[in-house]
Design a protein around this motif. Structure first.
Motif, PDB file in Angstrom:
ATOM      1  N   GLU A  28       0.803  -1.188   0.140  1.00  0.00           N
ATOM      2  CA  GLU A  28       0.046  -0.089   0.060  1.00  0.00           C
ATOM      3  C   GLU A  28       0.927   1.246   0.121  1.00  0.00           C
ATOM      4  OE1 GLU A  28      -2.459  -0.709   3.409  1.00  0.00           O
ATOM      5  OE2 GLU A  28      -3.898  -2.122   2.446  1.00  0.00           O
ATOM      6  N   GLU A  29       1.913   1.216   0.606  1.00  0.00           N
ATOM      7  CA  GLU A  29       2.727   2.421   0.673  1.00  0.00           C
ATOM      8  C   GLU A  29       3.654   2.535  -0.727  1.00  0.00           C
ATOM      9  OE1 GLU A  29       5.007   2.672   4.422  1.00  0.00           O
ATOM     10  OE2 GLU A  29       3.494   1.453   5.513  1.00  0.00           O
ATOM     11  N   THR A  30       3.816   1.537  -1.136  1.00  0.00           N
ATOM     12  CA  THR A  30       4.637   1.496  -2.547  1.00  0.00           C
ATOM     13  C   THR A  30       4.105   1.732  -3.851  1.00  0.00           C
ATOM     14  OG1 THR A  30       5.033  -0.768  -2.717  1.00  0.00           O
ATOM     15  CG2 THR A  30       6.757   0.648  -1.231  1.00  0.00           C
ATOM     16  N   GLU A  50      12.531   4.194  -9.860  1.00  0.00           N
ATOM     17  CA  GLU A  50      11.448   5.097  -9.654  1.00  0.00           C
ATOM     18  C   GLU A  50      10.720   4.591  -8.308  1.00  0.00           C
ATOM     19  OE1 GLU A  50       9.971   2.556 -12.993  1.00  0.00           O
ATOM     20  OE2 GLU A  50      11.726   3.721 -12.639  1.00  0.00           O
ATOM     21  N   THR A  51      11.069   3.257  -8.093  1.00  0.00           N
ATOM     22  CA  THR A  51      10.272   2.480  -6.906  1.00  0.00           C
ATOM     23  C   THR A  51      11.027   2.566  -5.700  1.00  0.00           C
ATOM     24  OG1 THR A  51       9.103   1.245  -8.611  1.00  0.00           O
ATOM     25  CG2 THR A  51       9.224   0.508  -6.058  1.00  0.00           C
ATOM     26  N   ALA A  52      12.560   2.754  -5.705  1.00  0.00           N
ATOM     27  CA  ALA A  52      13.525   2.951  -4.649  1.00  0.00           C
ATOM     28  C   ALA A  52      13.119   3.747  -3.457  1.00  0.00           C
ATOM     29  CB  ALA A  52      14.927   3.069  -5.344  1.00  0.00           C
ATOM     30  N   PRO A  53      13.026   5.001  -3.958  1.00  0.00           N
ATOM     31  CA  PRO A  53      12.660   6.217  -2.847  1.00  0.00           C
ATOM     32  C   PRO A  53      11.253   5.768  -2.010  1.00  0.00           C
ATOM     33  CG  PRO A  53      12.765   7.281  -5.013  1.00  0.00           C
ATOM     34  CD  PRO A  53      12.865   5.792  -5.137  1.00  0.00           C
ATOM     35  N   LYS A  54      10.159   5.223  -2.841  1.00  0.00           N
ATOM     36  CA  LYS A  54       8.946   4.579  -1.990  1.00  0.00           C
ATOM     37  C   LYS A  54       9.351   3.680  -1.037  1.00  0.00           C
ATOM     38  CE  LYS A  54       6.112   5.756  -6.218  1.00  0.00           C
ATOM     39  NZ  LYS A  54       5.592   5.347  -7.457  1.00  0.00           N
ATOM     40  N   LEU A  55      10.319   2.557  -1.608  1.00  0.00           N
ATOM     41  CA  LEU A  55      10.589   1.567  -0.803  1.00  0.00           C
ATOM     42  C   LEU A  55      11.270   2.153   0.475  1.00  0.00           C
ATOM     43  CD1 LEU A  55      10.222  -1.602  -0.289  1.00  0.00           C
ATOM     44  CD2 LEU A  55      12.311  -1.857  -1.536  1.00  0.00           C
ATOM     45  N   ARG A  56      12.090   2.793   0.148  1.00  0.00           N
ATOM     46  CA  ARG A  56      12.875   3.385   1.167  1.00  0.00           C
ATOM     47  C   ARG A  56      12.050   4.160   2.284  1.00  0.00           C
ATOM     48  NH1 ARG A  56      18.440   5.860   0.363  1.00  0.00           N
ATOM     49  NH2 ARG A  56      19.309   4.457   1.792  1.00  0.00           N
ATOM     50  N   ALA A  57      11.325   4.851   1.857  1.00  0.00           N
ATOM     51  CA  ALA A  57      10.204   5.469   2.467  1.00  0.00           C
ATOM     52  C   ALA A  57       9.386   4.737   3.580  1.00  0.00           C
ATOM     53  CB  ALA A  57       9.384   6.563   2.010  1.00  0.00           C
ATOM     54  N   ALA A  58       9.030   3.342   2.887  1.00  0.00           N
ATOM     55  CA  ALA A  58       8.248   2.518   3.757  1.00  0.00           C
ATOM     56  C   ALA A  58       9.219   1.593   4.517  1.00  0.00           C
ATOM     57  CB  ALA A  58       7.776   1.532   2.674  1.00  0.00           C
ATOM     58  N   LEU A  59      10.663   1.563   4.378  1.00  0.00           N
ATOM     59  CA  LEU A  59      11.234   0.897   5.075  1.00  0.00           C
ATOM     60  C   LEU A  59      12.428   1.646   5.420  1.00  0.00           C
ATOM     61  CD1 LEU A  59      11.537  -2.782   3.522  1.00  0.00           C
ATOM     62  CD2 LEU A  59      10.549  -2.144   5.447  1.00  0.00           C
ATOM     63  N   PRO A  60      12.550   2.855   6.228  1.00  0.00           N
ATOM     64  CA  PRO A  60      13.591   3.801   6.429  1.00  0.00           C
ATOM     65  C   PRO A  60      15.106   3.317   6.600  1.00  0.00           C
ATOM     66  CG  PRO A  60      11.675   4.331   7.617  1.00  0.00           C
ATOM     67  CD  PRO A  60      11.513   2.943   7.168  1.00  0.00           C
TER      68      PRO A  60
END
Length: 165
Positions: A28-30, A50-60
């Motif tokens: 849901e977060e990514t 393009e997905t890396a920042p979303k995954l990093r935001a979800a898993l800091p």
């Protein structure tokens, strides 16, 4: 290579566990499917830029090193012993049991072809059945790929007709 993959997967699974988030929450977060998130964290899929920042935001706690490793094309593989796991065994059993009928319906509705496992989406969902009990919904959403008639003139690798021996 296999040891490096196992080490990376171990680190990624530890980060997921530390986050306390489920694959569905991470999805849901990514904006990805829950199965694709699991594939990423098992190094069975490549993390796109393009997905890396979303995954990093979800898993800091995701490190640059892990992100770099996840950006590489993975060695997609499976452990042959995995079939012994009851869930995997039952999925295999379901495909074996229903596979011929599924194939016939694909051919009937689409023609002679197959479902892609490359241009493919997969998700697992939980719903309540009519009896109120939990049910698993497994969605396999693959592009239809028709088999092609193999005409010589369509073979781009052939620049001239075959010579007779």
């Amino acid at each position: 290579m296999a040891q490096n993959k196992a080490n990376t997967v171990s680190q990624l699974q530890a980060l997921k566990d530390k986050s306390g988030k489920s694959y569905t929450q991470l999805a849901e977060e990514t904006g990805l499917t829950n199965v694709y998130v699991a594939q990423l964290l098992r190094r069975q899929a490549q993390l796109k830029p393009e997905t890396a920042p979303k995954l990093r935001a979800a898993l800091p706690d995701l490190t640059d090193e892990l992100l770099h490793e996840m950006a590489k094309p993975p060695l997609r593989s499976y452990d042959p012993n995995l079939i012994q796991d009851p869930t995997v065994y039952r999925l295999n059993e379901a495909v074996m049991h229903f596979g011929e009928s599924i194939k016939e319906i694909i051919n009937e509705d689409f023609g002679d072809g197959i479902m892609s496992a490359i241009d493919f989406y997969c998700s697992v969902d939980k719903v309540k059945g009519v009896d109120g009990k939990d049910r698993v919904v497994l969605t396999l959403d693959g592009k239809y790929l028709p088999h092609s008639e193999q005409k010589t003139e369509h073979m781009v690798s052939r620049t001239r007709p075959l010579e007779k021996q």
